[in-house]
Design an enzyme around this catalytic site. Sequence first.
Site, short mmCIF file in Angstrom:
data_model
loop_
_atom_site.label_atom_id
_atom_site.label_comp_id
_atom_site.label_asym_id
_atom_site.label_seq_id
_atom_site.Cartn_x
_atom_site.Cartn_y
_atom_site.Cartn_z
N ALA A 72 -5.37 -3.60 48.15
CA ALA A 72 -3.91 -3.64 48.02
C ALA A 72 -3.44 -2.23 47.69
O ALA A 72 -4.22 -1.42 47.19
CB ALA A 72 -3.53 -4.59 46.90
N GLU A 114 -10.79 -9.12 51.13
CA GLU A 114 -10.15 -10.44 51.26
C GLU A 114 -9.62 -10.66 52.68
O GLU A 114 -9.72 -11.76 53.23
CB GLU A 114 -9.04 -10.59 50.21
C1 3H9 Z 1 -6.42 -5.29 45.16
O1 3H9 Z 1 -6.83 -5.12 46.26
C2 3H9 Z 1 -5.78 -6.55 44.68
C3 3H9 Z 1 -5.95 -7.72 45.62
O2 3H9 Z 1 -7.14 -8.43 45.34
C4 3H9 Z 1 -4.88 -8.76 45.44
C5 3H9 Z 1 -3.52 -8.39 45.79
C6 3H9 Z 1 -2.58 -9.54 45.75
N1 3H9 Z 1 -3.80 2.04 46.73
O3 3H9 Z 1 -10.33 7.91 45.50
P1 3H9 Z 1 -9.87 8.96 46.43
C7 3H9 Z 1 -5.35 6.95 46.97
S1 3H9 Z 1 -6.51 -4.05 44.01
C8 3H9 Z 1 -3.06 3.17 46.75
O4 3H9 Z 1 -9.71 10.34 45.92
P2 3H9 Z 1 -12.33 8.81 47.93
C9 3H9 Z 1 -5.80 7.76 45.77
O5 3H9 Z 1 -4.91 7.64 44.69
C10 3H9 Z 1 -7.17 -2.66 44.89
N2 3H9 Z 1 -3.63 4.42 46.78
O6 3H9 Z 1 -10.76 9.01 47.77
C11 3H9 Z 1 -5.83 9.15 46.36
O7 3H9 Z 1 -4.51 9.64 46.38
P3 3H9 Z 1 -4.19 11.19 46.16
C12 3H9 Z 1 -8.62 -2.77 45.04
C13 3H9 Z 1 -4.95 4.50 46.83
O8 3H9 Z 1 -12.61 9.10 49.34
C14 3H9 Z 1 -6.28 8.91 47.79
O9 3H9 Z 1 -6.00 7.55 48.07
N3 3H9 Z 1 -9.12 -1.54 45.64
C15 3H9 Z 1 -5.76 3.34 46.82
O10 3H9 Z 1 -13.06 9.52 46.86
C16 3H9 Z 1 -7.76 9.17 48.01
O11 3H9 Z 1 -8.48 8.42 47.04
C17 3H9 Z 1 -9.54 -0.51 44.90
O12 3H9 Z 1 -9.53 -0.54 43.70
C18 3H9 Z 1 -5.13 2.08 46.78
N4 3H9 Z 1 -5.83 0.93 46.79
O13 3H9 Z 1 -12.57 7.25 47.65
C19 3H9 Z 1 -10.06 0.67 45.67
N5 3H9 Z 1 -7.06 3.73 46.86
O14 3H9 Z 1 -4.86 11.89 47.29
C20 3H9 Z 1 -9.58 1.93 45.07
C21 3H9 Z 1 -7.04 5.08 46.90
O15 3H9 Z 1 -2.67 11.24 46.19
N6 3H9 Z 1 -9.96 3.10 45.81
N7 3H9 Z 1 -5.78 5.55 46.88
O16 3H9 Z 1 -4.77 11.53 44.83
C22 3H9 Z 1 -11.19 3.64 45.78
O17 3H9 Z 1 -12.10 3.14 45.17
C23 3H9 Z 1 -11.38 4.96 46.48
O18 3H9 Z 1 -10.11 5.53 46.69
C24 3H9 Z 1 -12.11 4.88 47.85
C25 3H9 Z 1 -12.06 6.30 48.52
C26 3H9 Z 1 -13.56 4.50 47.61
C27 3H9 Z 1 -11.43 3.93 48.77
#
Ligand code: 3H9
Length: 694
Positions: A72, A114
């Site tokens: 999300a 999901e």
């Molecule tokens: C969810 O899904 C809830 C659902 O079950 C239910 C809903 C009803 N959203 O980490 P990075 C941004 S909860 C918005 O440096 P990497 C991050 O802030 C979600 N922004 O890259 C950064 O911005 P900036 C569950 C996001 O390559 C940029 O993207 N998912 C999100 O080292 C790059 O990120 C998670 O918790 C997001 N979801 O790693 C996954 N994710 O450049 C969270 C990232 O402005 N994300 N950004 O600083 C991660 O674990 C890592 O970002 C990922 C990439 C592994 C994907």
Amino acid sequence: MTDVRDAPTTTSPISTRKHGDVLIVLSNNPPVNALSTAVRQGLVDAIEQAEADDSVHAVVITCEGNTFFAGADITEFGKPPQQPWLPAVVDRIEACTKPVVAAIHGTALGGGLEVALSCHYRVAVPSAKMGTPEVKLGLLPGAGGTQRLPRVAGVRKALEMCATGNPIGAKEGFACGLIDRLIEEDDLIPHAVGYAEEVRDVRPLPKSSEREYKINECDPSVFDDFLKENARRFRGFEAPLKNVEAVKLACSRPYAEGAIEERKMFMELMTGQQSAAQRYFFFAERKANKIEGLPENTEPRPIHRVGVIGAGTMGGGISMNFLSAGIPVTIVEMGQEALDRGTGLMRKNYEATASKGRMTAEQVEKAMGYLQPTLDFAALADCDLIIEAVYENMDVKKEVFGRLDKIAKPGAILASNTSYLNINEIAASISRPADVVGMHFFSPANVMKLLEVVRGDKTAPDVLLTAMGLGKKIRKVPVVAGVCHGFIGNRMLMPRQIEATKLLLEGATPEQVDRVHVDFGMPMGPFQMADLAGVDIGWHRDPNRVENVRDALCAIDRWGQKKGAGFYDYDERRRPTPSPVVQQIIEDFAKKQGVERREISDQEIVERTLYTMINEGAKILEEGIAQRASDIDVVWVYGYGWPVYRGGPMFWADSEGLAKIVDGLNRQEARMRSDFSFSKLLLNKAENGEKFTS
Ligand code: 3H9
């Protein structure tokens, strides 16, 4: 097959194109294909399009860029929810009357997984990862994940994934049934289309929500066993328990009922304080990587080989980070015996990791193969970065830097691992101060995630950028700090330690002070930490000079865990018990210094130790030692185990209310150390009803 990645551009992040009778639904929402409102709407529209078009017989959902949907869109959390909601989107996908295949690369995380679970089939490249990291944001999967995942991957696997948040690889996903087919790297979409053609006529469509056998065969003891195994890890956290509860519901309720309960629990967590703290921390960690005041177009210096001076515990641990990342290391010691001991310990550490199955024997050999141990200081001449990890003494450090000045190649970065000493003074002692930077690793350096990168007055921008970038490359969380005694972390530790020790004389016991910190969520209290690190650290080494409780303990060999005695007594399994000897020493000192002993409340301990830390953090901020309040929080969570569900000291202070912190400090001021002074920033913010973090 033609290259179907050439999708036409549209204003929606979701585009569609047909390949034969398969509709390819492609998301392009950089950087991580988060499921924003537009993406969710685009997915629903694409499914409607597939339903309406008689020439479409199957659908493939996939993503452009580095990754499948990473979840999300976290930036939308806390704002009024926009339709269509993710739970409705995934239900719409699953209800599609034509088979839908998820084609996964990168990371299918949270809501992204999901979406994949709601598809009828999932194919992935071997490098892909799948996970439900919501728990790390203080949440649980809120779009059916806790109900579909156990039905598809099995209950135990779902518990592990949901409650720990750790992702699994595609191969493991294939083994547990989460992935239906593994596809060669680089060939994902054409093969996913081929797979969709293979299954286009299979009916009934396999729906995750309708699968029963994996939940029916579940042994009910799995939940208690899992909680017992992870009791320490989950201590203080709300979300892991809720995740377990939700997965348990999948085994006792029909899907639709479980999904409603899941949604309730999701909203409960979402509106709670812990999730707010953890979501704040997610962005804090990413912000920490951004360097303020860096001239545009600054480029990092290339680092092909790293030199490390000192093969002690610290030097060895530092080296291991680079070796594990495939960066060659030249490690220098003064004597063969110390060098052998150091390299032997590094190998032993790697082998211990391998014995736990987290590394293969080949990986151990590969990492050790990057190591060049030597007694020859001149061997550092071809290193691009040299980190000294020698004895913590200014004269010794200056001597080492003087030698480096003579032999290091032009442009080499010269870094000190000092925990307290003045980087500017070290830099000023050599001819190339712009190349000098602090790289403060935390012990054990091969394990702890935090890296304080200390920016001296003369540190060149590209040197700072290189050190920060390298920190990330070796999987640390680097934070920029300015020059002061103890930088960010250790400087804040000092007032806490001083007050904790004063409290002993006034009537508290080491057990009480430590218990208050552990109850708060810290992994250990100040005296447990002293015993672990060594009570003798920084001791003057003269047993006849006894000026405080610590001197008294050191004088009688109570140096901490390593000696079986410190503030506590330890048995052979290093289990602590309160020490009557220490109690006597404390009481004697109190008497000698005329300190009247009294009952100390837990609240006073909080105010005098934690509130003083906040005050010091505010000073660090007002002096520009930290770039931003959230960096201080990152330091404390990753360097000292501050409970992430409280966000970090500055976020915690904000949630307590800064006026309350100031009140508490005012109440205690007369009892605290005589040179205590308020941070002006703290006072101003408290008065104006402001916060440190936004
Ligand atoms: C969810 O899904 C809830 C659902 O079950 C239910 C809903 C009803 N959203 O980490 P990075 C941004 S909860 C918005 O440096 P990497 C991050 O802030 C979600 N922004 O890259 C950064 O911005 P900036 C569950 C996001 O390559 C940029 O993207 N998912 C999100 O080292 C790059 O990120 C998670 O918790 C997001 N979801 O790693 C996954 N994710 O450049 C969270 C990232 O402005 N994300 N950004 O600083 C991660 O674990 C890592 O970002 C990922 C990439 C592994 C994907």
